[in-house]
Design an enzyme around this catalytic site. Structure first.
Site, PDB file in Angstrom:
ATOM      1  N   GLY A 150      44.901  47.699  23.996  1.00 20.11           N
ATOM      2  CA  GLY A 150      44.917  47.318  25.408  1.00 20.11           C
ATOM      3  C   GLY A 150      45.641  45.993  25.568  1.00 20.11           C
ATOM      4  CB  ALA A 151      48.937  45.011  26.291  1.00 20.98           C
ATOM      5  N   GLY A 152      46.028  44.142  28.449  1.00 20.95           N
ATOM      6  CA  GLY A 152      45.735  43.643  29.792  1.00 20.95           C
ATOM      7  C   GLY A 152      45.321  42.184  29.746  1.00 20.95           C
TER       8      GLY A 152
ATOM      9  N   GLY B  44      42.648  40.846  28.948  1.00 18.32           N
ATOM     10  CA  GLY B  44      41.933  40.460  27.741  1.00 18.32           C
ATOM     11  C   GLY B  44      42.776  40.633  26.494  1.00 18.32           C
TER      12      GLY B  44
ATOM     13  CB  CYS C 282      34.750  45.131  39.943  1.00 18.24           C
ATOM     14  SG  CYS C 282      36.253  44.244  40.283  1.00 18.24           S
TER      15      CYS C 282
ATOM     16  N   GLY D 177      38.050  37.999  35.102  1.00 21.73           N
ATOM     17  CA  GLY D 177      39.181  37.698  34.232  1.00 21.73           C
ATOM     18  C   GLY D 177      38.872  36.540  33.300  1.00 21.73           C
TER      19      GLY D 177
ATOM     20  CB  CYS E 202      35.429  34.422  40.608  1.00 26.92           C
ATOM     21  SG  CYS E 202      36.419  35.821  41.086  1.00 26.92           S
TER      22      CYS E 202
ATOM     23  CE  LYS F  23      42.991  35.828  43.279  1.00 27.83           C
ATOM     24  NZ  LYS F  23      41.815  36.625  43.311  1.00 27.83           N
TER      25      LYS F  23
HETATM   26  C1  LIG Z   1      41.741  44.667  42.089  1.00 26.27           C
HETATM   27  C2  LIG Z   1      41.093  43.729  41.159  1.00 26.27           C
HETATM   28  C3  LIG Z   1      41.122  42.381  41.433  1.00 26.27           C
HETATM   29  C4  LIG Z   1      40.514  41.481  40.584  1.00 26.27           C
HETATM   30  N1  LIG Z   1      40.547  40.156  40.893  1.00 26.27           N
HETATM   31  C5  LIG Z   1      40.003  39.272  40.040  1.00 26.27           C
HETATM   32  C6  LIG Z   1      40.062  37.876  40.329  1.00 26.27           C
HETATM   33  O1  LIG Z   1      40.546  37.458  41.371  1.00 26.27           O
HETATM   34  N2  LIG Z   1      39.526  37.026  39.434  1.00 26.27           N
HETATM   35  C7  LIG Z   1      38.952  37.452  38.272  1.00 26.27           C
HETATM   36  O2  LIG Z   1      38.496  36.647  37.471  1.00 26.27           O
HETATM   37  N3  LIG Z   1      38.879  38.767  37.973  1.00 26.27           N
HETATM   38  C8  LIG Z   1      39.385  39.675  38.837  1.00 26.27           C
HETATM   39  N4  LIG Z   1      39.326  41.016  38.539  1.00 26.27           N
HETATM   40  C9  LIG Z   1      38.754  41.418  37.247  1.00 26.27           C
HETATM   41  C10 LIG Z   1      39.827  41.331  36.160  1.00 26.27           C
HETATM   42  O3  LIG Z   1      40.981  42.019  36.569  1.00 26.27           O
HETATM   43  C11 LIG Z   1      39.249  41.913  34.893  1.00 26.27           C
HETATM   44  O4  LIG Z   1      38.198  41.068  34.479  1.00 26.27           O
HETATM   45  C12 LIG Z   1      40.271  41.972  33.764  1.00 26.27           C
HETATM   46  O5  LIG Z   1      41.421  42.682  34.137  1.00 26.27           O
HETATM   47  C13 LIG Z   1      39.604  42.610  32.564  1.00 26.27           C
HETATM   48  O6  LIG Z   1      40.510  42.593  31.495  1.00 26.27           O
HETATM   49  P1  LIG Z   1      40.541  43.791  30.457  1.00 26.27           P
HETATM   50  O7  LIG Z   1      41.508  43.382  29.425  1.00 26.27           O
HETATM   51  O8  LIG Z   1      39.160  44.143  30.091  1.00 26.27           O
HETATM   52  O9  LIG Z   1      41.092  45.020  31.301  1.00 26.27           O
HETATM   53  P2  LIG Z   1      42.612  45.256  31.945  1.00 26.27           P
HETATM   54  O10 LIG Z   1      43.139  43.946  32.376  1.00 26.27           O
HETATM   55  O11 LIG Z   1      42.377  46.311  32.920  1.00 26.27           O
HETATM   56  O12 LIG Z   1      43.407  45.740  30.699  1.00 26.27           O
HETATM   57  C14 LIG Z   1      43.106  46.913  30.003  1.00 26.27           C
HETATM   58  C15 LIG Z   1      44.381  47.434  29.395  1.00 26.27           C
HETATM   59  O13 LIG Z   1      44.086  48.452  28.455  1.00 26.27           O
HETATM   60  C16 LIG Z   1      45.008  49.494  28.617  1.00 26.27           C
HETATM   61  N5  LIG Z   1      44.429  50.728  28.077  1.00 26.27           N
HETATM   62  C17 LIG Z   1      43.405  51.451  28.599  1.00 26.27           C
HETATM   63  N6  LIG Z   1      43.149  52.519  27.833  1.00 26.27           N
HETATM   64  C18 LIG Z   1      44.022  52.471  26.801  1.00 26.27           C
HETATM   65  C19 LIG Z   1      44.233  53.309  25.680  1.00 26.27           C
HETATM   66  N7  LIG Z   1      43.522  54.411  25.471  1.00 26.27           N
HETATM   67  N8  LIG Z   1      45.237  52.985  24.826  1.00 26.27           N
HETATM   68  C20 LIG Z   1      45.979  51.853  25.019  1.00 26.27           C
HETATM   69  N9  LIG Z   1      45.813  51.020  26.080  1.00 26.27           N
HETATM   70  C21 LIG Z   1      44.827  51.328  26.957  1.00 26.27           C
HETATM   71  C22 LIG Z   1      45.255  49.540  30.111  1.00 26.27           C
HETATM   72  O14 LIG Z   1      46.468  50.209  30.416  1.00 26.27           O
HETATM   73  C23 LIG Z   1      45.309  48.055  30.428  1.00 26.27           C
HETATM   74  O15 LIG Z   1      46.597  47.544  30.255  1.00 26.27           O
HETATM   75  C24 LIG Z   1      39.877  41.948  39.407  1.00 26.27           C
HETATM   76  C25 LIG Z   1      39.822  43.308  39.131  1.00 26.27           C
HETATM   77  C26 LIG Z   1      40.418  44.198  40.006  1.00 26.27           C
HETATM   78  C27 LIG Z   1      40.350  45.681  39.714  1.00 26.27           C
END
Ligand SMILES: Cc1cc2nc3c(=O)[nH]c(=O)nc-3n(C[C@H](O)[C@H](O)[C@H](O)COP(=O)(O)OP(=O)(O)OC[C@H]3O[C@@H](n4cnc5c(N)ncnc54)[C@H](O)[C@@H]3O)c2cc1C
Length: 434
Positions: free
Chosen positions: A8-10, A12, A160, A312, A346, A386
């Site tokens: 996962g390259a999000g 986190g 969320c 985040g 946040c 922000k």
């Molecule tokens: C609309 C929205 C607004 C938000 N606003 C805020 C904010 O203002 N402030 C704040 O602190 N938080 C906010 N959040 C929360 C924040 O976005 C999350 O806390 C954060 O994105 C979590 O990070 P993550 O790495 O767990 O997931 P993500 O950032 O979602 O990353 C997960 C990654 O894993 C990849 N992935 C999934 N399955 C697979 C697989 N099988 N194989 C390979 N890759 C895969 C996905 O494509 C994605 O790139 C918001 C959330 C949403 C939905």
């Protein structure tokens, strides 16, 4: 030598991979597995859906970043893990062996829990990923030409909530500027026990400020709401209420992504990964998890079920602890393992004003029920902060820097928030979340 894999390259995964690269000597490989070729800054997707910014501002191509910053990139979706053999299979058929893996796959979206829900064959829009935000934007532009009732909210089980408030109040701000607000009744529908709870009870001033803002802007709020069905023109609640809609943006409950459900012992019944305080899996020591993919129990008992928000900044703190703990396990870094403090700030953007929510920590002490502190404050500066943070985050992702010292110092000096701390003495089998 060791291969450490981040899935996962999000928000986190990418910083965690950078931090691993920073902590581990070059004989170890850091492999990043990403289902999409771009990094997406998810919090920016509300602005994309409301046509305030292009998607390009929220995305970065991963291949050049990986090359520049010493990561092995695999662009394919993980479909399976063999936890005994320590091997990952991806959709294009490749297998990747790992010594340690950090799972940061974010949310699976539970649209299938409610008939008519979601952008894939349903009647609601979403801002949870890039393709959803682009679809929501197309529909939003059509809605502006032919406006009607707007419903914004969250489904039972959602954790969320901030993005729903942001969407409702930013939509209100846009509609007023366009002079068509009088043609758009806005209703906020949420399973929270009260509006302004945001999955975290008792944050000082949060309820008053959030409710005051909704009231001032003429947004009707329905709390304790359980959506049971969505049709082409209505959102239907458990108590029989039918709320007219021409445009609806409803956040789903989150669960773990598909492959987690299919690997025996990896996740719980919702596909969230159980963790020790160090974010190591309690049964599989080579597996760590962070971000939305981990299980954090919601301490509040609410009439309509809600989940636990994983912001985040909480996610980044988890990633920093995971990277360090893997480096300690590999003997690359001396010292004790770390745990994330889950002290969260946040910034919520509401058009020409915003609210900063601070909860230190998010989960109160289970014995005393107290936090170190919590508060919410409102002002236009929150919007500027922000935007500045979003720009800064994209710069540091380009630069390959996870959590520079000045950011940690700034969080401590400005907000009194620490990201990680050394692991306190714990019983060997203690689990952070059950
Ligand atoms: C609309 C929205 C607004 C938000 N606003 C805020 C904010 O203002 N402030 C704040 O602190 N938080 C906010 N959040 C929360 C924040 O976005 C999350 O806390 C954060 O994105 C979590 O990070 P993550 O790495 O767990 O997931 P993500 O950032 O979602 O990353 C997960 C990654 O894993 C990849 N992935 C999934 N399955 C697979 C697989 N099988 N194989 C390979 N890759 C895969 C996905 O494509 C994605 O790139 C918001 C959330 C949403 C939905």
């Amino acid at each position: 030598m060791a291969n450490v894999v981040v899935i996962g390259a999000g928000l986190g995964g990418l910083p965690t991979a950078y931090e691993l690269r920073h902590l581990l000597p070059s004989e170890h490989t850091v492999t990043l597995i990403a289902e999409h070729p771009q990094f997406t800054f998810i919090p920016g997707l509300i602005r994309v859906a409301l046509d305030l910014e292009p998607i390009a501002h929220m995305q970065l191509p991963l291949a050049p970043l990986a090359k520049r910053h010493g990561l092995e990139l695999v662009t394919s979706r993980v479909t399976h893990m063999d936890l005994q053999a320590q091997q990952i299979t991806v959709a294009d058929g490749r297998t990747i062996a790992y010594d340690y893996v950090a799972i940061a796959t974010g949310p699976g979206l539970a649209f299938d829990q409610i008939p008519g829900f979601g952008p894939h064959g349903g009647y609601t829009h979403s801002v949870c990923n890039a393709s959803h935000a682009l679809e929501a934007r197309e529909a939003w532009l059509a809605f502006l030409d032919d406006p009607g009732p707007l419903v914004v909210g969250a489904a039972p089980g959602a954790g969320c909530f901030g993005p729903a408030y942001e969407f409702a109040l930013m939509a209100d701000w846009i509609l007023r500027r366009k002079g068509i607000r009088d043609r758009v009744p806005i209703t906020m529908v949420t399973p929270e026990p009260y509006t302004g709870h945001l999955g975290v009870s008792g944050v000082k001033n949060a309820k008053e400020l959030t409710q005051g803002l909704l009231q001032k802007q003429g947004i009707e709020a329905i709390d304790n709401a359980a959506i049971t069905e969505i049709t082409a023109d209505q959102v239907i609640l458990e108590d029989g209420r039918r709320i007219p809609q021409r445009y609806a943006m409803i956040l789903p409950a989150f669960r773990g992504v598909q492959f987690i459900h299919q690997v025996p012992g990896l996740g719980n019944d919702k596909g969230f990964i159980p963790i020790l305080p160090t974010h190591q899996h309690p049964q599989f020591p080579s597996v760590y998890a962070l971000g939305v993919s981990v299980h954090l129990a919601q301490p509040d008992k609410t009439r309509v079920p809600i989940g636990m928000p994983k912001s985040g900044q909480m996610t980044e703190a988890m990633g920093m602890a995971v990277a360090r703990n893997i480096a300690v396990a590999l003997g690359a870094v001396a010292g004790s393992p770390q745990v994330p403090t889950l002290e969260a700030i946040c910034f919520a953007e509401f058009g020409d004003t915003g609210i900063l929510y601070v909860a230190a920590p998010v989960i109160p002490d289970p014995v005393t029920g107290q936090r170190r502190y919590s508060y919410a404050v409102q002002g236009p500066w929150v919007v500027w902060a922000k935007t500045a943070f979003e720009r800064y985050f994209m710069v540091k992702m380009r630069a390959g820097s996870a959590m520079p010292w000045f950011e940690r110092l700034g969080l401590r000096l400005l907000f009194g928030v620490d990201l990680v701390r050394p692991q306190p003495p714990v019983a060997p089998k203690e689990v952070a979340s059950v």
